[in-house]
Scaffold this motif. Structure first.
Motif: not given
Ligand code: 4AD
Ligand code: MG
Length: 478
Positions: A26-27, A29, A75, A117
């Protein structure tokens, strides 16, 4: 056994064994020397946070290939990640995965993958319906839909109903409304070129055939043998209504009950709706909260209703008001000025009338009964006034009609007369009339559009957003 789903892992005690999780990114970071990858496998709205310690040498450091994978991880990629489940210091989740290995199963190049996103409009997502289940809202709607389909079966099975598979291809119009899709194997193009009219005697079935608009008539034949039955299957209507509550292909649930009258039908419909609302609040709370949050807080998306879960609770707390069509029209006529279509006795209740009735006049669900016979189907039982029939529509706030049903005419002569007066080909319905000829019984039933239910429960405003691949006039993509 299949491997565990993320939903189940999130409930395991922290510090449990080494695990492999599988899902879609999904993400991602980066923070100092750590990479946070959130992975979701569609088992619940919550994903799992996977944390990689980067650049650490020696075991349990990452392999060079894992380092490379993390560098370019985008993603939407599919991954298998190994790690240890540990307590999460962050808020929002109890556990996270201290990850030490990652395998990328499939890439999703950011230059072309449409689901980055940022938030996308529901209209845009409709155009990529093959990918939209990967968004939180559509995954949640799909899970609610699945759970409620199960609930439909459970409700009826627990009360002695039998599930009947009624045909999808039929030779007749069950509702007498004429909105049929024809099914043919004739070569229409060749016929047109030759300037010939189609000869349906030479068609596949030797006569015209259609996609069913309702399984009711066949369900009646089984109710006349098994007492309590229901159907749950796709139905088709070639209506050109371009609205937020009509589909050309939708799923309908139709119970049919022998030895019962309209009062029983009304009771069953109310109990059924309440059962499904209870089930949704109990089993789908996380998904409903997710949808509501997306629609109202983060996105302020007017295409998702506010307060839909609160309104489910309201349904459970209310007794559905019963009102005759005649009283409903009288109440609506007092407000005539506010409507585009003037309400009058003998006219169909328009969507605006239905909504006003339930939202403003009653302030909750309402069951309207005894409609004029001329606006209802041929099979409904005539009342003693000979002007109205024993019909019932269940109307709910935000949506209007969610259920339509009736007591059926069980008297052979009266039914035959009614069909003749409507100009119906009575001979084609001989089998249906046989139910009244042999061992006829009072019986009732109703139909609920499954998508209308899901719309109501999820708060999704447009019916096209609660079925995976909506079919409406001018649109049958995928
Ligand atoms: O009111 P309807 O047309 O009733 C019947 O088909 C009866 N045979 C039912 C019965 O007594 N067994 O349709 C029943 C329900 C409606 O209340 C609505 O919820 C849904 O089916 N419905 C639709 N849903 C989506 N798109 C459409 N085009 C729909 N038409 C009806
Ligand atoms: Mg109806």
């Amino acid at each position: 056994m299949l491997f565990p789903l993320i939903k189940d892992l999130l409930h395991l005690p922290a510090e449990s064994q080494n695990l492999t999780i599988r899902g879609w990114v999904k993400t991602k970071r980066e923070l100092k020397n750590r990479t946070f990858v959130e992975v979701n496998d569609g088992s619940s709205p919550a994903g799992i946070q996977c944390i990689f310690d980067r650049g650490r040498s020696g075991p349990p450091g990452l392999s060079p290939s894992a380092e490379r994978t993390l560098e370019t991880l985008a993603t939407g990629s599919s991954v298998a990640i190994q790690g240890r489940l540990v307590a999460s210091p962050g808020s929002g989740q109890a556990v996270e995965l201290a990850a030490y290995a990652i395998e990328r199963l499939g890439d999703a190049p950011p230059e072309t993958y449409p689901l980055q996103k940022k938030r996308h409009s529901l209209e845009f997502l409709r155009e990529i319906a093959h990918l939209r289940a990967r968004t939180g809202v559509f995954a949640a709607v799909a899970r609610v839909r699945s759970r409620l389909a199960f609930g439909v079966h459970r409700f009826f099975q627990e009360q002695g109903f039998h599930y009947i598979h009624t045909p999808i291809i039929t030779g007749k119009d069950a509702e007498g409304a004429g909105a049929l899709f024809q099914v043919t194997t004739l070569d229409l193009k060749a016929l047109a070129q030759a300037g010939k009219a189609p000869d349906y005697g030479r068609d596949f079935f030797g006569k015209p055939a259609y996609l069913t608009v309702s399984g009711q008539l066949e369900a009646e034949t089984y109710a006349a043998a098994l007492s309590r039955v229901y159907t749950f299957g796709p139905t088709f209507r070639a209506e050109h209504s371009n609205t937020t509550r009509h589909l050309a292909e939708f799923w309908m649930i139709e119970p049919e009950i022998a030895f019962a009258d309209l009062a029983d039908n009304i009771q069953l419909a109310e109990a059924f709706l309440k059962y499904l609302c209870t089930l949704a609040l109990r089993d789908c709370a996380e998904d409903l909260a997710f949808i509501e949050k997306r629609g109202t807080i983060e996105n302020r998306d007017a295409r998702i209703e506010t307060g839909s879960t609160a309104s489910l609770q309201k349904i459970l707390d209310s007794r559905f008001v019963r009102m005759s069509y005649t009283d409903a029209v009288a109440a609506l006529e007092k407000e005539a000025a506010r409507f585009t279509f003037k309400p009058f006795w003998g006219g169909d209740l328009q969507s605006e009338h239905e909504k006003f009735l339930t939202e403003n006049i009653v302030g909750g669900p309402v069951i309207v009964i005894d409609y004029p016979k001329d606006i209802k189907a041929f099979y409904m039982k005539l009342n003693d006034d000979e002007k109205t029939v024993r019909a019932m529509d269940v109307l709910v706030p935000r949506l209007g009609e969610i259920i339509g049903g009736s007591q059926r005419e069980e008297d052979y002569r009266r039914l035959e007369n009614r069909m003749r007066s409507l100009g119906m080909p009575v001979e084609d319905y001989a089998w249906y009339l046989d139910l009244r000829r042999y061992g006829t019984v009072p019986h009732v039933g109703f139909g609920m559009g499954f998508e209308r239910l899901i719309q109501y429960i999820t708060g999704m405003v447009n019916i096209r957003d609660v079925i995976p691949y909506p079919r409406v006039a001018g649109q049958a993509e995928f």
